[in-house]
Write a protein that holds these residues in place. Sequence first.
Motif, PDB file in Angstrom:
ATOM      1  N   SER A 419      -0.567   7.703  -9.603  1.00 49.85           N
ATOM      2  CA  SER A 419      -0.390   8.117  -8.199  1.00 49.85           C
ATOM      3  C   SER A 419      -1.345   7.355  -7.285  1.00 49.85           C
ATOM      4  O   SER A 419      -0.963   6.906  -6.198  1.00 49.85           O
ATOM      5  CB  SER A 419      -0.617   9.627  -8.065  1.00 49.85           C
ATOM      6  N   ILE A 420      -2.601   7.193  -7.720  1.00 46.02           N
ATOM      7  CA  ILE A 420      -3.567   6.426  -6.930  1.00 46.02           C
ATOM      8  C   ILE A 420      -3.149   4.959  -6.878  1.00 46.02           C
ATOM      9  O   ILE A 420      -3.214   4.314  -5.822  1.00 46.02           O
ATOM     10  CB  ILE A 420      -4.985   6.579  -7.522  1.00 46.02           C
ATOM     11  N   ALA A 421      -2.702   4.419  -8.023  1.00 44.78           N
ATOM     12  CA  ALA A 421      -2.254   3.022  -8.056  1.00 44.78           C
ATOM     13  C   ALA A 421      -1.060   2.815  -7.116  1.00 44.78           C
ATOM     14  O   ALA A 421      -0.978   1.793  -6.412  1.00 44.78           O
ATOM     15  CB  ALA A 421      -1.889   2.621  -9.480  1.00 44.78           C
ATOM     16  N   LEU A 422      -0.141   3.785  -7.080  1.00 46.78           N
ATOM     17  CA  LEU A 422       1.000   3.696  -6.176  1.00 46.78           C
ATOM     18  C   LEU A 422       0.547   3.686  -4.716  1.00 46.78           C
ATOM     19  O   LEU A 422       1.068   2.926  -3.896  1.00 46.78           O
ATOM     20  CB  LEU A 422       1.949   4.876  -6.408  1.00 46.78           C
ATOM     21  N   LEU A 423      -0.445   4.523  -4.382  1.00 51.00           N
ATOM     22  CA  LEU A 423      -0.943   4.591  -3.006  1.00 51.00           C
ATOM     23  C   LEU A 423      -1.555   3.257  -2.578  1.00 51.00           C
ATOM     24  O   LEU A 423      -1.396   2.827  -1.424  1.00 51.00           O
ATOM     25  CB  LEU A 423      -1.969   5.722  -2.872  1.00 51.00           C
ATOM     26  N   PHE A 424      -2.249   2.585  -3.497  1.00 53.22           N
ATOM     27  CA  PHE A 424      -2.774   1.250  -3.207  1.00 53.22           C
ATOM     28  C   PHE A 424      -1.629   0.279  -2.884  1.00 53.22           C
ATOM     29  O   PHE A 424      -1.751  -0.558  -1.989  1.00 53.22           O
ATOM     30  CB  PHE A 424      -3.575   0.724  -4.395  1.00 53.22           C
ATOM     31  N   CYS A 425      -0.540   0.397  -3.624  1.00 48.87           N
ATOM     32  CA  CYS A 425       0.628  -0.455  -3.356  1.00 48.87           C
ATOM     33  C   CYS A 425       1.247  -0.137  -2.003  1.00 48.87           C
ATOM     34  O   CYS A 425       1.602  -1.039  -1.232  1.00 48.87           O
ATOM     35  CB  CYS A 425       1.675  -0.279  -4.454  1.00 48.87           C
ATOM     36  N   LEU A 426       1.364   1.151  -1.690  1.00 51.86           N
ATOM     37  CA  LEU A 426       2.034   1.576  -0.459  1.00 51.86           C
ATOM     38  C   LEU A 426       1.311   1.099   0.794  1.00 51.86           C
ATOM     39  O   LEU A 426       1.955   0.728   1.780  1.00 51.86           O
ATOM     40  CB  LEU A 426       2.170   3.103  -0.436  1.00 51.86           C
ATOM     41  N   VAL A 427      -0.048   1.119   0.776  1.00 47.63           N
ATOM     42  CA  VAL A 427      -0.778   0.722   1.984  1.00 47.63           C
ATOM     43  C   VAL A 427      -0.603  -0.765   2.268  1.00 47.63           C
ATOM     44  O   VAL A 427      -0.837  -1.211   3.410  1.00 47.63           O
ATOM     45  CB  VAL A 427      -2.287   1.070   1.878  1.00 47.63           C
ATOM     46  N   LYS A 428      -0.182  -1.534   1.251  1.00 47.43           N
ATOM     47  CA  LYS A 428       0.076  -2.952   1.479  1.00 47.43           C
ATOM     48  C   LYS A 428       1.546  -3.211   1.836  1.00 47.43           C
ATOM     49  O   LYS A 428       1.851  -4.096   2.616  1.00 47.43           O
ATOM     50  CB  LYS A 428      -0.320  -3.765   0.237  1.00 47.43           C
ATOM     51  N   VAL A 429       2.434  -2.421   1.280  1.00 48.92           N
ATOM     52  CA  VAL A 429       3.863  -2.579   1.585  1.00 48.92           C
ATOM     53  C   VAL A 429       4.147  -2.179   3.026  1.00 48.92           C
ATOM     54  O   VAL A 429       4.895  -2.855   3.745  1.00 48.92           O
ATOM     55  CB  VAL A 429       4.728  -1.748   0.615  1.00 48.92           C
ATOM     56  N   PHE A 430       3.534  -1.072   3.485  1.00 40.25           N
ATOM     57  CA  PHE A 430       3.818  -0.555   4.823  1.00 40.25           C
ATOM     58  C   PHE A 430       2.720  -0.857   5.839  1.00 40.25           C
ATOM     59  O   PHE A 430       2.845  -0.500   7.006  1.00 40.25           O
ATOM     60  CB  PHE A 430       4.066   0.958   4.759  1.00 40.25           C
ATOM     61  N   SER A 431       1.636  -1.471   5.409  1.00 37.75           N
ATOM     62  CA  SER A 431       0.546  -1.903   6.304  1.00 37.75           C
ATOM     63  C   SER A 431       0.140  -0.788   7.260  1.00 37.75           C
ATOM     64  O   SER A 431       0.025  -0.998   8.476  1.00 37.75           O
ATOM     65  CB  SER A 431       0.969  -3.138   7.112  1.00 37.75           C
ATOM     66  N   SER A 432      -0.071   0.402   6.761  1.00 42.18           N
ATOM     67  CA  SER A 432      -0.425   1.537   7.612  1.00 42.18           C
ATOM     68  C   SER A 432      -1.856   1.382   8.112  1.00 42.18           C
ATOM     69  O   SER A 432      -2.767   1.133   7.335  1.00 42.18           O
ATOM     70  CB  SER A 432      -0.298   2.846   6.834  1.00 42.18           C
ATOM     71  N   SER A 433      -2.047   1.508   9.407  1.00 43.59           N
ATOM     72  CA  SER A 433      -3.386   1.387   9.968  1.00 43.59           C
ATOM     73  C   SER A 433      -3.828   2.649  10.692  1.00 43.59           C
ATOM     74  O   SER A 433      -4.990   3.030  10.630  1.00 43.59           O
ATOM     75  CB  SER A 433      -3.462   0.200  10.937  1.00 43.59           C
ATOM     76  N   THR A 434      -2.907   3.313  11.390  1.00 42.63           N
ATOM     77  CA  THR A 434      -3.285   4.513  12.119  1.00 42.63           C
ATOM     78  C   THR A 434      -3.320   5.712  11.181  1.00 42.63           C
ATOM     79  O   THR A 434      -2.752   5.698  10.088  1.00 42.63           O
ATOM     80  CB  THR A 434      -2.307   4.796  13.263  1.00 42.63           C
ATOM     81  N   LYS A 435      -3.999   6.754  11.654  1.00 41.57           N
ATOM     82  CA  LYS A 435      -4.144   7.957  10.846  1.00 41.57           C
ATOM     83  C   LYS A 435      -2.791   8.615  10.579  1.00 41.57           C
ATOM     84  O   LYS A 435      -2.543   9.117   9.481  1.00 41.57           O
ATOM     85  CB  LYS A 435      -5.082   8.939  11.555  1.00 41.57           C
ATOM     86  N   GLY A 474      -0.243   0.837 -15.194  1.00 41.61           N
ATOM     87  CA  GLY A 474      -0.448  -0.579 -15.490  1.00 41.61           C
ATOM     88  C   GLY A 474       0.420  -1.480 -14.631  1.00 41.61           C
ATOM     89  O   GLY A 474      -0.040  -2.500 -14.103  1.00 41.61           O
ATOM     90  N   ILE A 475       1.700  -1.103 -14.465  1.00 43.08           N
ATOM     91  CA  ILE A 475       2.617  -1.898 -13.627  1.00 43.08           C
ATOM     92  C   ILE A 475       2.144  -1.910 -12.175  1.00 43.08           C
ATOM     93  O   ILE A 475       2.064  -2.970 -11.534  1.00 43.08           O
ATOM     94  CB  ILE A 475       4.049  -1.336 -13.725  1.00 43.08           C
ATOM     95  N   PHE A 476       1.810  -0.719 -11.643  1.00 42.37           N
ATOM     96  CA  PHE A 476       1.323  -0.647 -10.265  1.00 42.37           C
ATOM     97  C   PHE A 476       0.018  -1.424 -10.093  1.00 42.37           C
ATOM     98  O   PHE A 476      -0.195  -2.095  -9.075  1.00 42.37           O
ATOM     99  CB  PHE A 476       1.101   0.815  -9.852  1.00 42.37           C
ATOM    100  N   GLY A 477      -0.858  -1.327 -11.108  1.00 39.13           N
ATOM    101  CA  GLY A 477      -2.151  -2.007 -11.037  1.00 39.13           C
ATOM    102  C   GLY A 477      -1.997  -3.515 -10.928  1.00 39.13           C
ATOM    103  O   GLY A 477      -2.714  -4.174 -10.160  1.00 39.13           O
ATOM    104  N   ILE A 478      -1.059  -4.090 -11.682  1.00 40.08           N
ATOM    105  CA  ILE A 478      -0.826  -5.539 -11.621  1.00 40.08           C
ATOM    106  C   ILE A 478      -0.154  -5.927 -10.306  1.00 40.08           C
ATOM    107  O   ILE A 478      -0.389  -7.009  -9.750  1.00 40.08           O
ATOM    108  CB  ILE A 478       0.029  -5.987 -12.829  1.00 40.08           C
ATOM    109  N   LEU A 479       0.684  -5.024  -9.758  1.00 41.46           N
ATOM    110  CA  LEU A 479       1.362  -5.308  -8.487  1.00 41.46           C
ATOM    111  C   LEU A 479       0.408  -5.321  -7.297  1.00 41.46           C
ATOM    112  O   LEU A 479       0.666  -6.010  -6.304  1.00 41.46           O
ATOM    113  CB  LEU A 479       2.457  -4.260  -8.240  1.00 41.46           C
ATOM    114  N   ILE A 480      -0.685  -4.573  -7.378  1.00 40.72           N
ATOM    115  CA  ILE A 480      -1.589  -4.414  -6.227  1.00 40.72           C
ATOM    116  C   ILE A 480      -2.103  -5.752  -5.701  1.00 40.72           C
ATOM    117  O   ILE A 480      -1.959  -6.044  -4.505  1.00 40.72           O
ATOM    118  CB  ILE A 480      -2.749  -3.448  -6.571  1.00 40.72           C
ATOM    119  N   PRO A 481      -2.731  -6.607  -6.537  1.00 38.89           N
ATOM    120  CA  PRO A 481      -3.200  -7.903  -5.992  1.00 38.89           C
ATOM    121  C   PRO A 481      -2.067  -8.806  -5.523  1.00 38.89           C
ATOM    122  O   PRO A 481      -2.246  -9.597  -4.590  1.00 38.89           O
ATOM    123  CB  PRO A 481      -3.961  -8.529  -7.172  1.00 38.89           C
ATOM    124  N   ILE A 482      -0.890  -8.678  -6.150  1.00 39.34           N
ATOM    125  CA  ILE A 482       0.266  -9.492  -5.716  1.00 39.34           C
ATOM    126  C   ILE A 482       0.723  -9.062  -4.329  1.00 39.34           C
ATOM    127  O   ILE A 482       0.947  -9.897  -3.437  1.00 39.34           O
ATOM    128  CB  ILE A 482       1.420  -9.363  -6.741  1.00 39.34           C
TER     129      ILE A 482
END
Length: 533
Positions: A419-435, A474-482
Amino acid sequence: MKQNKRDYNVFFNVHTVSGIVISVGLFVIFFAGAFALFMDEINQWQHNETKNIVFTPKIDYDRILEITKKEGFDLKGRESITINYNRSNANYISVNSSPIKIQKDTKQAFNAKDSLAKAKIYLKIDPKTYNVIARKRVVQGNLGSFLYYLHYFKQIPLIGRYIAGLVSLFFAVAIFSGIIIHWKKIISNFFTFRIKNSIKNLWTDAHAALGVLGIPFQLMYAITGVYFGLLSLLYLPSFFIVFDGDFDKTTELILPPKTAIVEVQQTNPKIQINTLIDNTLADVNKNDLNRVFVEIKKFEEPDASMSVDLLHNGANKFAASTRSLFRLSDGEKIYQKLLYDDYYNATSKTIRKLHYAEYGGYVTKIIYFILSIITCFVIISGVLIWLEARANKKFISKAKFNTNVGAIYMGVCMGLYPSIALLFCLVKVFSSSTKGEFGILSNVFFLFWLVLIIYAFLKKSIHKITKHFLLLAGIFGILIPILNGIQSGSWFCKAIQNTSTFFIDVCWLITGIITLLISFKMKPLKKAITKLQ
């Protein structure tokens, strides 16, 4: 330490019950807390911030005040004006002040210009060019801060911090009772690891060995966790009985003064803020500072005063801060305390540095992170021992209940990682900046975590739950830097100078690969704790 059988059983039951009661909450605290150690780095990584300016505490404070005036703000009549500059955000200097209070008995009509002059001040100023780079506060949704709040349950209104404090208290009880149980064989048990014996012995040996290895670390976190979680409750009796509920009197006794009673003097217009701050910086090593915080009270008035707080580098010192107070009418230093040598501040800052690894740099944080993950394994192995002990005919009537408890428990604990790994992916996919935007993504995080818990409850098999959740993580973790490379253009292989990006991306890549390898290599044990019914 001699124990009769009754005493041993009492301590064993105390250890078991206290451990089971807090196990889920304790796992969340340690796992989310492991990420929270790198809160600033994660926030910078999320918002693609780069540290391209070298922090220096010697900046032009008088010029900053003049810039603030040129922006249309009145400085006279303000209760407080703050200037904050720190190493973690060296790209800007922040200037803040509350609005000028209008007396109720005055009836004045203000035009738009007057309203701006007396309004709240929020400016970000470039420390190199002294250009204003922001005039309005944008409340950002920060991933690192979210994980930090999660580690003490701030998402639970009002009582979250106190729950975390109580969990820490029970954790201390579990540690002490565990030490008492294993005291006679604590050395021999540490070197015992029976891989080929029963599953219960395997979990027991792993629990004992890793538990003994982390005792100092875990005990430190139990004590400091109680301090942060329950300290306010300990203050309540003295607050109401000794100080009659007077908050100002309480803080005046405990904390060093931020202001002082200043005798009205004839104002010397030649006094410069820079000169006074240079006077303070002369007493310390400028290269050893992390933050300069200046607060000016009643600026341009006869009784004006200024406090200067210097935060020293936590990597080299404990409880290292300096506070100086100046009378602005004549520039006289009326108070100075080096290194906060009073009991309260020295204690609280030492506890904070221990708890958040604010010393020793990245090496200490990485050691803390590893020990936190080891503690998570100790917590899970303790529950698996409890479940395995009940996987026999004696508890056949409760087999279904025990299986469901084990499945839900593993769903909560193991589901947190993907779930945490997915959240790391989401903040890059959607580029959320505001609260608000980040709030939507955090809701997705909790929903995904809930889905994983339901999946675990339906699946029942602890082996399959663990394997599948590790595979996802593991899949989400590898996707994060990509995803970060695609979104920001800052690929980790080219971002060595950008410490935060390089560190977060490389760590996720390594942990993602390791997690995938573990999930592929996992095989069901001969007598697994699965589907007892």
